[in-house]
Design a protein around this motif. Structure first.
Motif, PDB file in Angstrom:
ATOM      1  N   PRO A 439      -4.157   2.983  -3.753  1.00 28.27           N
ATOM      2  CA  PRO A 439      -3.395   3.754  -4.740  1.00 28.27           C
ATOM      3  C   PRO A 439      -2.232   4.523  -4.091  1.00 28.27           C
ATOM      4  O   PRO A 439      -2.392   5.109  -3.023  1.00 28.27           O
ATOM      5  CB  PRO A 439      -4.441   4.712  -5.316  1.00 28.27           C
ATOM      6  CG  PRO A 439      -5.746   4.000  -5.123  1.00 28.27           C
ATOM      7  CD  PRO A 439      -5.605   3.265  -3.827  1.00 28.27           C
ATOM      8  N   PHE A 440      -1.096   4.453  -4.737  1.00 26.42           N
ATOM      9  CA  PHE A 440       0.126   5.151  -4.319  1.00 26.42           C
ATOM     10  C   PHE A 440       0.685   4.645  -2.986  1.00 26.42           C
ATOM     11  O   PHE A 440       1.430   5.340  -2.307  1.00 26.42           O
ATOM     12  CB  PHE A 440      -0.089   6.670  -4.264  1.00 26.42           C
ATOM     13  CG  PHE A 440      -0.658   7.221  -5.539  1.00 26.42           C
ATOM     14  CD1 PHE A 440       0.091   7.190  -6.707  1.00 26.42           C
ATOM     15  CD2 PHE A 440      -1.954   7.727  -5.590  1.00 26.42           C
ATOM     16  CE1 PHE A 440      -0.437   7.676  -7.906  1.00 26.42           C
ATOM     17  CE2 PHE A 440      -2.486   8.206  -6.776  1.00 26.42           C
ATOM     18  CZ  PHE A 440      -1.726   8.187  -7.932  1.00 26.42           C
ATOM     19  N   ALA A 441       0.291   3.421  -2.643  1.00 35.40           N
ATOM     20  CA  ALA A 441       0.887   2.781  -1.468  1.00 35.40           C
ATOM     21  C   ALA A 441       2.368   2.511  -1.741  1.00 35.40           C
ATOM     22  O   ALA A 441       2.813   2.479  -2.895  1.00 35.40           O
ATOM     23  CB  ALA A 441       0.154   1.486  -1.143  1.00 35.40           C
ATOM     24  N   THR A 442       3.120   2.283  -0.662  1.00 38.39           N
ATOM     25  CA  THR A 442       4.573   2.044  -0.798  1.00 38.39           C
ATOM     26  C   THR A 442       4.955   0.754  -0.088  1.00 38.39           C
ATOM     27  O   THR A 442       5.643   0.778   0.948  1.00 38.39           O
ATOM     28  CB  THR A 442       5.362   3.234  -0.229  1.00 38.39           C
ATOM     29  OG1 THR A 442       4.956   3.454   1.133  1.00 38.39           O
ATOM     30  CG2 THR A 442       5.112   4.499  -1.035  1.00 38.39           C
ATOM     31  N   PRO A 443       4.525  -0.392  -0.617  1.00 40.89           N
ATOM     32  CA  PRO A 443       4.903  -1.662   0.017  1.00 40.89           C
ATOM     33  C   PRO A 443       6.384  -1.954  -0.193  1.00 40.89           C
ATOM     34  O   PRO A 443       7.040  -1.402  -1.073  1.00 40.89           O
ATOM     35  CB  PRO A 443       4.027  -2.682  -0.701  1.00 40.89           C
ATOM     36  CG  PRO A 443       3.781  -2.081  -2.051  1.00 40.89           C
ATOM     37  CD  PRO A 443       3.703  -0.599  -1.821  1.00 40.89           C
ATOM     38  N   SER A 444       6.886  -2.854   0.638  1.00 46.02           N
ATOM     39  CA  SER A 444       8.289  -3.277   0.517  1.00 46.02           C
ATOM     40  C   SER A 444       8.407  -4.401  -0.506  1.00 46.02           C
ATOM     41  O   SER A 444       7.433  -5.126  -0.767  1.00 46.02           O
ATOM     42  CB  SER A 444       8.808  -3.749   1.872  1.00 46.02           C
ATOM     43  OG  SER A 444       8.731  -2.717   2.833  1.00 46.02           O
ATOM     44  N   SER A 498      11.172  -3.811  -6.712  1.00 49.87           N
ATOM     45  CA  SER A 498      11.276  -2.365  -6.526  1.00 49.87           C
ATOM     46  C   SER A 498      10.846  -1.611  -7.783  1.00 49.87           C
ATOM     47  O   SER A 498      11.044  -2.081  -8.911  1.00 49.87           O
ATOM     48  CB  SER A 498      12.713  -1.981  -6.166  1.00 49.87           C
ATOM     49  OG  SER A 498      13.086  -2.565  -4.935  1.00 49.87           O
ATOM     50  N   GLY A 499      10.258  -0.445  -7.569  1.00 48.15           N
ATOM     51  CA  GLY A 499       9.864   0.409  -8.680  1.00 48.15           C
ATOM     52  C   GLY A 499       8.395   0.766  -8.633  1.00 48.15           C
ATOM     53  O   GLY A 499       7.651   0.383  -7.727  1.00 48.15           O
ATOM     54  N   ARG A 500       7.988   1.506  -9.632  1.00 46.85           N
ATOM     55  CA  ARG A 500       6.596   1.949  -9.764  1.00 46.85           C
ATOM     56  C   ARG A 500       5.854   0.939 -10.637  1.00 46.85           C
ATOM     57  O   ARG A 500       6.314   0.611 -11.747  1.00 46.85           O
ATOM     58  CB  ARG A 500       6.562   3.340 -10.403  1.00 46.85           C
ATOM     59  CG  ARG A 500       5.183   3.965 -10.545  1.00 46.85           C
ATOM     60  CD  ARG A 500       5.325   5.317 -11.259  1.00 46.85           C
ATOM     61  NE  ARG A 500       4.055   5.972 -11.484  1.00 46.85           N
ATOM     62  CZ  ARG A 500       3.499   6.830 -10.631  1.00 46.85           C
ATOM     63  NH1 ARG A 500       4.123   7.136  -9.503  1.00 46.85           N
ATOM     64  NH2 ARG A 500       2.350   7.390 -10.908  1.00 46.85           N
ATOM     65  N   SER A 532      -7.678  -0.239 -11.702  1.00 45.35           N
ATOM     66  CA  SER A 532      -6.221  -0.312 -11.565  1.00 45.35           C
ATOM     67  C   SER A 532      -5.756   0.601 -10.447  1.00 45.35           C
ATOM     68  O   SER A 532      -6.426   1.591 -10.120  1.00 45.35           O
ATOM     69  CB  SER A 532      -5.535   0.081 -12.879  1.00 45.35           C
ATOM     70  OG  SER A 532      -5.798   1.433 -13.197  1.00 45.35           O
ATOM     71  N   VAL A 533      -4.625   0.251  -9.851  1.00 41.48           N
ATOM     72  CA  VAL A 533      -3.978   1.112  -8.858  1.00 41.48           C
ATOM     73  C   VAL A 533      -2.486   1.152  -9.175  1.00 41.48           C
ATOM     74  O   VAL A 533      -1.911   0.190  -9.684  1.00 41.48           O
ATOM     75  CB  VAL A 533      -4.200   0.620  -7.407  1.00 41.48           C
ATOM     76  CG1 VAL A 533      -5.677   0.626  -7.046  1.00 41.48           C
ATOM     77  CG2 VAL A 533      -3.598  -0.759  -7.205  1.00 41.48           C
ATOM     78  N   VAL A 534      -1.872   2.280  -8.879  1.00 44.99           N
ATOM     79  CA  VAL A 534      -0.439   2.448  -9.047  1.00 44.99           C
ATOM     80  C   VAL A 534       0.213   2.462  -7.675  1.00 44.99           C
ATOM     81  O   VAL A 534      -0.262   3.150  -6.755  1.00 44.99           O
ATOM     82  CB  VAL A 534      -0.122   3.751  -9.805  1.00 44.99           C
ATOM     83  CG1 VAL A 534       1.377   3.999  -9.851  1.00 44.99           C
ATOM     84  CG2 VAL A 534      -0.687   3.694 -11.219  1.00 44.99           C
ATOM     85  N   VAL A 535       1.278   1.680  -7.507  1.00 48.90           N
ATOM     86  CA  VAL A 535       1.983   1.610  -6.222  1.00 48.90           C
ATOM     87  C   VAL A 535       3.475   1.804  -6.464  1.00 48.90           C
ATOM     88  O   VAL A 535       3.979   1.607  -7.581  1.00 48.90           O
ATOM     89  CB  VAL A 535       1.731   0.267  -5.511  1.00 48.90           C
ATOM     90  CG1 VAL A 535       0.255   0.075  -5.204  1.00 48.90           C
ATOM     91  CG2 VAL A 535       2.243  -0.899  -6.359  1.00 48.90           C
ATOM     92  N   ASN A 536       4.157   2.216  -5.434  1.00 51.38           N
ATOM     93  CA  ASN A 536       5.616   2.394  -5.485  1.00 51.38           C
ATOM     94  C   ASN A 536       6.259   1.414  -4.509  1.00 51.38           C
ATOM     95  O   ASN A 536       6.137   1.578  -3.287  1.00 51.38           O
ATOM     96  CB  ASN A 536       5.993   3.826  -5.116  1.00 51.38           C
ATOM     97  CG  ASN A 536       5.543   4.833  -6.155  1.00 51.38           C
ATOM     98  OD1 ASN A 536       6.016   4.806  -7.289  1.00 51.38           O
ATOM     99  ND2 ASN A 536       4.621   5.705  -5.781  1.00 51.38           N
ATOM    100  N   VAL A 537       6.897   0.410  -5.029  1.00 48.47           N
ATOM    101  CA  VAL A 537       7.558  -0.587  -4.187  1.00 48.47           C
ATOM    102  C   VAL A 537       8.971  -0.078  -3.877  1.00 48.47           C
ATOM    103  O   VAL A 537       9.762   0.190  -4.783  1.00 48.47           O
ATOM    104  CB  VAL A 537       7.622  -1.954  -4.896  1.00 48.47           C
ATOM    105  CG1 VAL A 537       8.326  -2.975  -4.007  1.00 48.47           C
ATOM    106  CG2 VAL A 537       6.219  -2.429  -5.253  1.00 48.47           C
ATOM    107  N   ALA A 538       9.242   0.088  -2.599  1.00 54.89           N
ATOM    108  CA  ALA A 538      10.547   0.652  -2.219  1.00 54.89           C
ATOM    109  C   ALA A 538      10.992   0.068  -0.894  1.00 54.89           C
ATOM    110  O   ALA A 538      10.177  -0.301  -0.052  1.00 54.89           O
ATOM    111  CB  ALA A 538      10.450   2.174  -2.110  1.00 54.89           C
TER     112      ALA A 538
END
Length: 538
Positions: A439-444, A498-500, A532-538
């Motif tokens: 959860p809240f990981a930031t993959p590319s 990209s995005g949440r 479910s998990v929420v991630v931020n792709v950035a």
């Protein structure tokens, strides 16, 4: 003019030094009480100590919802939090009694005895308790009451001497108490209490030494029916994904035992009796070792596991088929005319579990497990013997530290958790979990490996699907299936932008039933819903 001079009534010393000393007196009285009780418990049994007994009583009387909240909030540290909370409350209680002793010395000392009564009742009233379990609490409370009475006397005696015009000794403070005498008495009390506590702990620890020696001397025999080799593709070995076999050190532990029982395998016995038993059995650990053992990979799940929770693990168990023992005792399934429909398992600390007789006799690999992942059961996982029944939640089947099996009916007897409003019968529900990304990981941006595990013990997992932001479901790649009784890994390569984003997963079991989206809690028979998990792709 003659008359009678009224005698001045003693007043309660109000200076901070006296108040602090009074509070310290209460703390030392509590410390002495617990230390002496710990020492005495070594002559009774470790579980009879007042903190353990009161903690167990608190667990027994806590509503199911609160217990479930504690497991979800604190995880395996829930017992540490409970014990810490009890000690904090005892400390506050001791401080209050110490301050009370400045004015009501005898009443405050009697308050310590009240604590002893509470501990004694809690110890004797535990499921496995007896009258002798009350002794440590009673003796400890008597010691604590004596300590408080004597230390409080050091405070009030000096004050009274000053108020009635007695000589002011150099050792007396302006507050009116013998500081040096109090400090000496308090130091002696602390030292004696610490010594008693350390000795008690060592004696209690030594009581488990024989159990540890019995475990270290066990060599598990080769199983007559070994587990099949785990298929090469069953473990995807993806970073962040739970391994196919959970190491013993990482296997979850959820139970009500504040002190892990240390049972000596050389003296352990199992009794099988009850309704429909034509021949009662009493078996030793060596009796079980001499039988034909089977080895199986089986996934266990706790009913307290929330959607996506950690209380699930897969291990290789070795043990005796439970059905063989029951049939040897003459037990028949209800469908074959047997009078008992519930198998009640009891552990050494009095916990009870109730499994459907029909289920444990239906051909699945229900075991009395002796080993786990190639070694004798760890103490925390039930040594010397525990039950393992694939397809049932642990609270109705996975009795650790097993000592008795009784055949009865669901109508005649309610086990521990059923009395607390959990369901009588509890087949495992189909569930799936995303292990990576967290959860809240930031993959590319680009290809992101979404992976996890799914389980539906004794039915197997046939399909796993993942979706992003409520979009269409995409089929994940399933790892090779080892058996219907183990979990199954899965992976899906996500073309991340990209995005949440919110990722969801669902599984379909071997009978074609897809995991429900309805989100419900763990009570009364296990949680449902999609993880479910929420991630931020950035």
């Amino acid at each position: 003019m003659g008359g009678v001079t009224a005698k001045k009534a003693p007043t309660k010393p109000r200076s901070w030094p006296v108040a602090c000393a009074a509070a310290l007196s209460g703390l030392l009285a509590g410390f002495a009480s617990l230390a002496v009780a710990e020492l005495v418990s070594a002559a009774v049994r470790p579980e009879s100590g007042p903190v353990t007994a009161v903690g167990g009583a608190v667990i027994d009387r806590t509503p199911s919802g609160v217990k479930d909240w504690a497991v979800q909030t604190f995880g395996s540290a829930d017992k540490v939090v409970l014990l810490g909370g009890i000690l904090v409350l005892l400390a506050l209680f001791g401080i209050a009694l110490g301050l009370l002793a400045l004015r009501y010395r005898r009443a405050a000392s009697a308050g310590v005895l009240v604590f002893g009564v509470v501990g004694a009742v809690a110890a004797a009233g535990r499921p496995d308790g007896s009258a002798t379990d009350a002794i440590p609490s009673v003796v400890g409370a008597m010691a604590g009451a004596a300590v408080l009475y004597l230390l409080a006397g050091r405070l009030t005696a000096g004050s009274a001497a000053e108020e009635t015009g007695g000589p002011k000794d150099r050792q007396r403070t302006a507050a009116g108490f013998d500081r040096r005498g109090f400090v000496a008495a308090a130091a002696a009390t602390a030292a004696a209490s610490a010594g008693a506590g350390v000795l008690g702990r060592r004696l209690n620890a030594s009581s488990g030494a024989e159990a540890a020696a019995s475990r270290s001397g066990i060599v598990l025999p080769r199983p007559a029916s070994p587990a099949g080799a785990v298929p090469a593709g069953a473990d995807l070995k993806i970073d962040g994904l739970s391994p196919f076999t959970t190491p013993n050190s990482d296997f979850y532990r959820v139970d009500t035992a504040l002190v892990v029982p240390k049972v000596d395998a050389t003296t352990w016995k199992l009794r099988i009796h009850g309704r429909g038993v034509r021949r009662e059995l009493e078996l030793t650990y060596d009796d079980l070792l001499r039988r034909d053992l089977v080895e199986r990979d089986i996934t266990l799940t706790c009913v307290s596991n929330e959607v996506g929770g950690p209380y699930v693990g897969n291990a290789r168990w070795i043990g005796v088929p439970l059905a063989d023992l029951l049939r040897e005792a003459g037990v028949r399934a209800p469908s074959a005319g047997g009078p008992a429909d519930q198998l009640v398992a009891r552990s050494v600390e009095g916990m009870t579990f109730g499994s459907p007789v029909e289920t444990v006799l239906d051909g699945r690999d229900a075991l009395l497990a002796l080993g786990m992942n190639g070694e004798p059961l760890p103490f925390r996982n039930g040594f010397p013997v525990r039950m393992v029944v694939p397809g049932l939640y642990g609270y109705v089947s996975a009795c650790k530290w097993l000592t008795e099996l009784e055949l009865t009916t669901f109508d005649d007897y309610d086990v521990y958790w059923v009395k607390r409003n959990w369901a009588r019968e509890a087949p495992v529900k189909t569930q799936s979990r995303i292990d990576t990304p967290k959860p809240f990981a930031t993959p590319s941006p680009g290809t992101v490996r979404v992976a996890g595990v799914a389980w539906a013990q004794h039915r197997g997992v046939d399909r796993v699907e993942v979706r992003v932001d409520d979009g269409p479901w995409r089929a994940a790649e399933l790892a090779a299936e080892h058996s219907a009784d183990t979990w199954r890994q899965w992976v899906w390569d996500w073309p991340a932008t990209s995005g949440r984003h919110r990722l969801e997963v669902r599984a379909t079991d071997g009978k074609g039933r897809t995991q429900t989206a309805e989100r419900v809690g763990t009570i009364p028979d296990g949680a449902t819903g999609w993880h479910s998990v929420v991630v931020n792709v950035a």
